[in-house]
Design an enzyme around this catalytic site. Structure first.
Site, PDB file in Angstrom:
ATOM      1  N   HIS A  96     -90.831  11.931  -7.457  1.00 55.69           N
ATOM      2  CA  HIS A  96     -90.044  10.727  -7.161  1.00 55.69           C
ATOM      3  C   HIS A  96     -89.693  10.056  -8.482  1.00 55.69           C
ATOM      4  O   HIS A  96     -90.384  10.247  -9.492  1.00 55.69           O
ATOM      5  CB  HIS A  96     -90.859   9.768  -6.302  1.00 55.69           C
ATOM      6  CG  HIS A  96     -91.061  10.236  -4.900  1.00 55.69           C
ATOM      7  ND1 HIS A  96     -91.470   9.385  -3.901  1.00 55.69           N
ATOM      8  CD2 HIS A  96     -90.917  11.451  -4.323  1.00 55.69           C
ATOM      9  CE1 HIS A  96     -91.570  10.043  -2.766  1.00 55.69           C
ATOM     10  NE2 HIS A  96     -91.244  11.320  -3.004  1.00 55.69           N
ATOM     11  N   CYS A  99     -92.588   4.041  -2.308  1.00 61.70           N
ATOM     12  CA  CYS A  99     -93.281   4.570  -1.141  1.00 61.70           C
ATOM     13  C   CYS A  99     -94.794   4.464  -1.370  1.00 61.70           C
ATOM     14  O   CYS A  99     -95.246   4.003  -2.423  1.00 61.70           O
ATOM     15  CB  CYS A  99     -92.884   6.031  -0.917  1.00 61.70           C
ATOM     16  SG  CYS A  99     -93.519   7.152  -2.188  1.00 61.70           S
ATOM     17  N   GLU A 123     -90.156   7.131  -9.597  1.00 59.82           N
ATOM     18  CA  GLU A 123     -91.238   6.331 -10.176  1.00 59.82           C
ATOM     19  C   GLU A 123     -92.300   7.205 -10.836  1.00 59.82           C
ATOM     20  O   GLU A 123     -92.790   6.882 -11.922  1.00 59.82           O
ATOM     21  CB  GLU A 123     -91.902   5.464  -9.091  1.00 59.82           C
ATOM     22  CG  GLU A 123     -90.979   4.465  -8.436  1.00 59.82           C
ATOM     23  CD  GLU A 123     -90.277   4.988  -7.185  1.00 59.82           C
ATOM     24  OE1 GLU A 123     -89.843   4.161  -6.368  1.00 59.82           O
ATOM     25  OE2 GLU A 123     -90.156   6.232  -7.022  1.00 59.82           O
ATOM     26  N   CYS A 166     -95.975   6.415  -4.559  1.00 63.08           N
ATOM     27  CA  CYS A 166     -95.586   5.757  -5.812  1.00 63.08           C
ATOM     28  C   CYS A 166     -96.329   4.434  -5.996  1.00 63.08           C
ATOM     29  O   CYS A 166     -96.690   4.071  -7.119  1.00 63.08           O
ATOM     30  CB  CYS A 166     -94.081   5.554  -5.853  1.00 63.08           C
ATOM     31  SG  CYS A 166     -93.181   7.131  -5.911  1.00 63.08           S
TER      32      CYS A 166
END
Length: 169
Positions: A61, A91, A63, A94
């Site tokens: 992701h 999410c 992040e 993260c």
């Protein structure tokens, strides 16, 4: 200029940089239009867009990739004192990675109600809940900065994404 006003200007500048990263991912195979910038001591130390399909790595992701790059550039294992700017509310994965990395502040654009439900595997918790549950009183999350702009490249709540574009459903 008052400190609060300077922070607001900086927040918008860094979120716009994260948004530019997100938009740069549009149309690239194996990416999603989500961007992240990590700032420490007034300088960008890590940035990324979502690279999950590109890397064949479900943890890639925006992040997570940005945190990896930030820690590598700082040659340290934690990001204490850093601010993470993400175009989408982080999410659960993260959020937890931010806790483990000791990120001090999380600023995000689009909120979960601004986008399709597929973007969140844990729909009843948000990053603030996760920080509170982890007893992190040294970290905070603020959402909704440039929310409409950050949500624009993503599927909307009322959209019907094609099955091959869906995740977490």
């Amino acid at each position: 200029m008052a400190e609060e006003q300077r922070v607001a200007i900086d927040d918008e500048r860094y979120m716009r940089r994260a948004l530019a990263l997100a938009l740069s991912a549009e149309g690239k195979a194996g990416t999603s239009p989500i961007g992240c910038v990590i700032v420490w001591n007034g300088r960008v130390v890590g940035e990324a867009h979502n690279e999950v399909g590109m890397r064949h790595d479900p943890s890639a992701h925006a992040e997570i990739v940005a945190m990896r790059r930030a820690c590598e550039s700082l040659e340290r294992d934690d990001l204490r004192g850093a601010t993470l700017y993400s175009t989408l509310q982080p999410c659960g994965m993260c959020s937890m990675a931010s806790i483990w990395a000791s990120v001090t502040r999380i600023v995000y654009g689009a909120r979960r109600e601004d986008v399709h439900r597929m973007y969140f595997e844990d729909r009843h918790l948000d990053v603030g809940d996760i920080l509170r549950d982890a007893f992190r009183d040294d970290s905070r999350a603020e959402g909704g900065l440039l929310a409409a702009e950050c949500a624009a490249p993503l599927w909307k709540p009322e959209d019907e994404p094609p099955e091959d574009a869906q995740a977490n459903i």
